[in-house]
Structure formats: C-alpha cells, structure tokens
Design an enzyme around this catalytic site. Structure first.
Site, PDB file in Angstrom:
ATOM      1  N   LYS A 199      -8.299  -1.314   6.318  1.00  0.00           N
ATOM      2  CA  LYS A 199      -8.557  -1.903   4.563  1.00  0.00           C
ATOM      3  C   LYS A 199      -7.720  -2.882   4.363  1.00  0.00           C
ATOM      4  CE  LYS A 199      -8.678   2.528   3.530  1.00  0.00           C
ATOM      5  NZ  LYS A 199      -8.802   3.895   3.158  1.00  0.00           N
ATOM      6  N   ASP A 224     -14.674   2.799   7.482  1.00  0.00           N
ATOM      7  CA  ASP A 224     -13.612   3.850   7.178  1.00  0.00           C
ATOM      8  C   ASP A 224     -14.318   4.701   6.033  1.00  0.00           C
ATOM      9  OD1 ASP A 224     -11.035   4.899   6.832  1.00  0.00           O
ATOM     10  OD2 ASP A 224     -11.253   3.934   4.864  1.00  0.00           O
ATOM     11  N   SER A 275      -7.608   3.980   9.399  1.00  0.00           N
ATOM     12  CA  SER A 275      -8.135   4.208   7.920  1.00  0.00           C
ATOM     13  C   SER A 275      -7.296   3.155   6.974  1.00  0.00           C
ATOM     14  CB  SER A 275      -8.103   5.565   7.570  1.00  0.00           C
ATOM     15  OG  SER A 275      -8.430   5.487   6.352  1.00  0.00           O
ATOM     16  N   HIS A 317       0.647  -1.166   0.033  1.00  0.00           N
ATOM     17  CA  HIS A 317      -0.002   0.081  -0.029  1.00  0.00           C
ATOM     18  C   HIS A 317       0.804   1.360  -0.089  1.00  0.00           C
ATOM     19  CE1 HIS A 317      -3.632   2.331   0.791  1.00  0.00           C
ATOM     20  NE2 HIS A 317      -2.827   3.143   1.580  1.00  0.00           N
ATOM     21  N   ARG A 374     -14.136  13.201   8.061  1.00  0.00           N
ATOM     22  CA  ARG A 374     -12.933  13.685   8.512  1.00  0.00           C
ATOM     23  C   ARG A 374     -12.488  14.761   7.237  1.00  0.00           C
ATOM     24  NH1 ARG A 374      -9.046   8.883   7.998  1.00  0.00           N
ATOM     25  NH2 ARG A 374      -7.492  10.296   8.311  1.00  0.00           N
TER      26      ARG A 374
HETATM   27  N1  URA Z   1      -5.429   7.197   2.863  1.00  0.00           N
HETATM   28  C1  URA Z   1      -6.551   6.298   3.503  1.00  0.00           C
HETATM   29  O1  URA Z   1      -6.999   5.383   3.107  1.00  0.00           O
HETATM   30  N2  URA Z   1      -7.020   6.956   4.570  1.00  0.00           N
HETATM   31  C2  URA Z   1      -6.350   8.195   5.196  1.00  0.00           C
HETATM   32  O2  URA Z   1      -6.876   8.417   6.286  1.00  0.00           O
HETATM   33  C3  URA Z   1      -5.191   8.831   4.480  1.00  0.00           C
HETATM   34  C4  URA Z   1      -4.966   8.394   3.322  1.00  0.00           C
END
Ligand code: URA
Length: 439
Positions: A187, A161, A183, A82, A168
């Site tokens: 995932k 999320d 967050s 990621h 947010r």
């Molecule tokens: N990418 C994400 O998936 N979440 C965040 O809070 C910031 C970047």
C-alpha cells in the site's frame, strides 16, 4: 504454471520467482485461484517463510495489482508515514502538519480503525464537515497549494492486499512477518511517496508483542522499500500503554491539537517529535539533531497547528473545534472508573483499553457500524502511577448502557502491585538500511 505446483513448491520450502508470484497473486485477483488455494499457499508461506528478495518481489506484485499513485507533479521529496497500529495512537494528526510546516510535502492516505486500534480517517471525520474522500486531482492540488492532505485510502490501491488480508483474517495467517510486511508496504509503494517512515508499535496493544519481533518486521519492511527504490526508516515504539490520555475519535483530535499548541501530554509529544524528526531526515532536511530542532520550532511557533487548521479547512472541516475542543458535540453521558485496590498500576493492557473504547462506540464491532465520535476513554492514571482504593482511574464517555461491558474489559487489563514498575522506553530502536540503533 499450475497453482497446485506452486503451493507444493512453497510447502516444500522452495523460493518463488517473480513470474510465479505474479501467477499466484494475479490469479487470485482475477478469480482464477480459489480462496482455498490462496489460503493453502499463505499457510505454506506462514510455515516456510520467504527470502528477503522474494518478499520484496511479492510486495511489488501486490502494489501493482491496483492503481499506482503518481506524486511527481508535487515538487520536493514526498514523505509518507505509517503506523502498524495502536491505541490512542494519534501521531499522524500531529506530525503530518509539523513536517508539512517545515516545508516537506505530505500527500498521505490513511486507514480507518481496525480491531481494537483506531484509525486517522475516523478521527478526522469527527471534525464536523471534514471530507476524507477527495478525488485524485483535488488531493494533488491541495498538496501543491498548502503542502498537506490526509485522505482515506482509495479502493483501487493494492487490490490484492484487500482480498488477501480478508482471507488471512479468517485462516490464522495474519501474524506472519513476510505477509504483514508485504501487506503494509504494497500500500505504501502504491501510494507514491519517495520516502516512508514506519512507526512499528510493539506491546500489548500492537500486532508485534515484543521489541525483537518489531525489529524483525521493521528490517523486513525497510529492505522491501530499499529494494523498491524508496528511502525507508522505522522507529520501534512502545504500545504497552496507550499514548497520551485520550482514546476515542474527537477526544484524540482534541489531544493532538493540545500537542500542536504546545500543551499536550509529554509521552505523546516526545514520540511525535521523534517521528517528525525522522521524517525530516528522510526528506534531507539535515541531521537527526537539526531535524528535531526544526520539528520543535514548528511546535513552539504554532506553524504546525496553523498548517493543521489549513488542511482541515481545505477539506471542509470546521476548524473552530480545533481551536476550542469544548465545541465538539458532547457525549451522551460520562461515568467514572475507580481503583478497586491500592498500589502501583503495573499494567494497563492497551489492547483491553482499545477494546473497551470499541465497546463504548468509538470503534466498530462489525463492518459498517456507525461510530459515536464523542465516545471514548480519558485515562487519569496510567502504568507507574500509585493509586488508593476509590481513586479515579479513567472517565468513560458514551451511551450509559455501554459502560458496564467497557468497565469489565478495562479492568481485565489492569494489574496493581506493591512496587513501582520499571519505566518503559517510548522508543526502543531506529531501523534503517544501515542497521539497527537501539536506545
Ligand atoms: N496492517 C496491514 O495493513 N496489514 C497487515 O497485515 C497487518 C497490519
């Protein structure tokens, strides 16, 4: 458990139990907790922080708010990767096939562009015919057959999320390490891989502006993953300057294929080899040096490129454009950006360049905007290059009426100076559960 009391507890610096986190997150997903209450709680987290244990629990609760993907039918150690986001950041298109070519199964879900940053799924869809929304069985079966599939993230992953991120975004609570880490990692945990390599970008084009902030975020995510039983490592990479020369969907695919064919830009190739090597280490393929050699071999012998073509073909993509990028649909027009003074380029703010490419149509200005896959920017000169007035800095591609706004944005991030700026490191540090190794 009253949500009012839980907000007050965090406001006063308290530490939540798992049951409390379940009440907050679960209540929000069900609609029992209102947006204004969740916003107040997240602002309290922003100001008061969370303990490492609390952040790990929050992440697990968020991961379980949706579907948990089961990759156990695929033999071997499954490794995910990621990136926290960047400009010209096309590493997934290189390293997923390279690592798969070394025998490590990759079942990866990727995102679309966000703000000024690009997304792998948009880039893949610039290859005509490519499907990025495979059903669960087809996804798993492709990984079992060819060892590699990259698809868009399913709607059912980490449902909490999605709601929390949108809130947010409008309540000034994005740039908070426990919230960013939970967050991202919710995932990743839900996506089912045994091991996760994080590419934590730092600099003008990234969420984390400094290396120290990047290391803090990386430590937090490594700890979350480790506490949740996954192997996790993070490389802190530079994102002050876009990676490679091309920004824009089909242009980035073309540049990634150049890397896989052994003729890509040096900076992009080096970052890809280091990321691929760390993924192979996580998959128990050997020491860092041995894994680097494996990744280099998969580049040199063309097996990484072959694997990439296999993946696109399996997902319906026209692989002729991977062999020969001149077969991509051409842009409407092109325009040349020239230096307006002489000197070294001492800064080319990646966020500005990313925004310029969005203005050209390579990214979305609002939800649901259609992309112009051929739009983008080719940088001919980057930070550290010396230019004379009138030298070609970059070529813009897209619709002619978009060039003026993109030029203005690009120039806002450009600075010239009389001295060669100090070289930036491409990779600043490696963070694992054993500590931080700085380079
Ligand atoms: N990418 C994400 O998936 N979440 C965040 O809070 C910031 C970047």
């Amino acid at each position: 458990m009253r949500i009012y009391d839980l907000i007050a507890k965090k406001r006063d610096g308290g530490t939540h139990t798992r049951a409390e986190l379940e009440a907050i997150v679960g209540g929000y997903v069900r609609g029992d907790v209102a947006d204004y209450q969740m916003a107040a709680w997240m602002m309290a987290v922003y100001l008061r922080g969370m303990t490492p244990g609390e952040t790990a629990e929050l992440t697990d609760v968020m991961a379980h708010s949706g579907e948990m993907v089961d990759l156990s039918s695929i033999p071997g150690i499954k490794v995910d990767k990621h990136s926290t986001g960047g400009v010209g950041d096309k590493t997934t298109l290189v390293i997923a096939p390279l690592v798969a070519a070394c025998g490590v199964p990759i079942a990866k879900m990727s995102g679309r562009g966000l703000g000024h940053t690009g997304g792998t799924v948009d880039k893949m869809e610039s290859v005509p015919g490519t499907r990025t929304a495979l059903g669960r069985e087809e996804f798993l079966s492709q990984v079992r057959q060819i060892g590699l599939a990259v698809i868009g993230q399913s709607e059912g992953i980490a449902v909490a999320d999605k709601k929390m991120y949108a809130l947010r975004d409008v309540t000034a609570t994005v740039s908070c390490i426990p919230l960013i880490a939970s967050s991202i990692m919710s995932k990743k945990l839900a996506s089912g891989a045994d091991a996760i390599l994080l590419d934590v970008t730092t600099g003008t084009g990234a969420f984390m502006k400094t290396v120290e902030e990047g290391i803090e975020l990386a430590k937090c995510m490594v700890e979350i993953g480790t506490r949740n039983g996954r192997r996790v490592a993070a490389l802190i990479t530079d994102m002050d300057t876009p990676l490679g020369h091309n920004i824009g969907n089909s242009m980035e695919v073309a540049e990634s294929m150049d890397v896989l064919k052994g003729c890509g830009p040096a900076d992009l190739t080096e970052v890809c080899l280091q990321l691929a090597a760390q993924m192979l280490v996580l998959a128990d393929k050997g020491s860092a040096e041995e894994c680097r050699a494996l990744a280099e071999k998969a580049l040199a012998d063309g097996s990484g490129f072959k694997k990439c073509c296999e993946m696109f073909a399996a997902q319906g993509g026209d692989v002729r454009v991977l062999e020969d990028s001149s077969l991509f649909a051409p842009p409407q027009a092109s325009w040349e950006l020239r230096a307006d003074q002489e000197g070294y380029i001492v800064a080319n703010d990646a966020e500005r360049i990313g925004s310029a490419s969005v203005l050209l149509g390579a990214g979305r200005q609002k939800k649901g905007d259609a992309l112009d896959f051929a739009a983008g920017i080719r940088m001919h000169k980057k930070r550290g290059d010396y230019v004379r007035k009138g030298d070609l800095l970059a070529t813009f591609y897209g619709a002619p009426e978009k060039f003026a706004a993109a030029e203005q944005e690009y120039r806002r991030g450009l600075r010239y100076g009389p001295e060669l700026p100090p070289a930036e490191k491409l990779i600043h540090a490696l963070v694992t559960k054993d500590g931080v190794q700085r380079f």
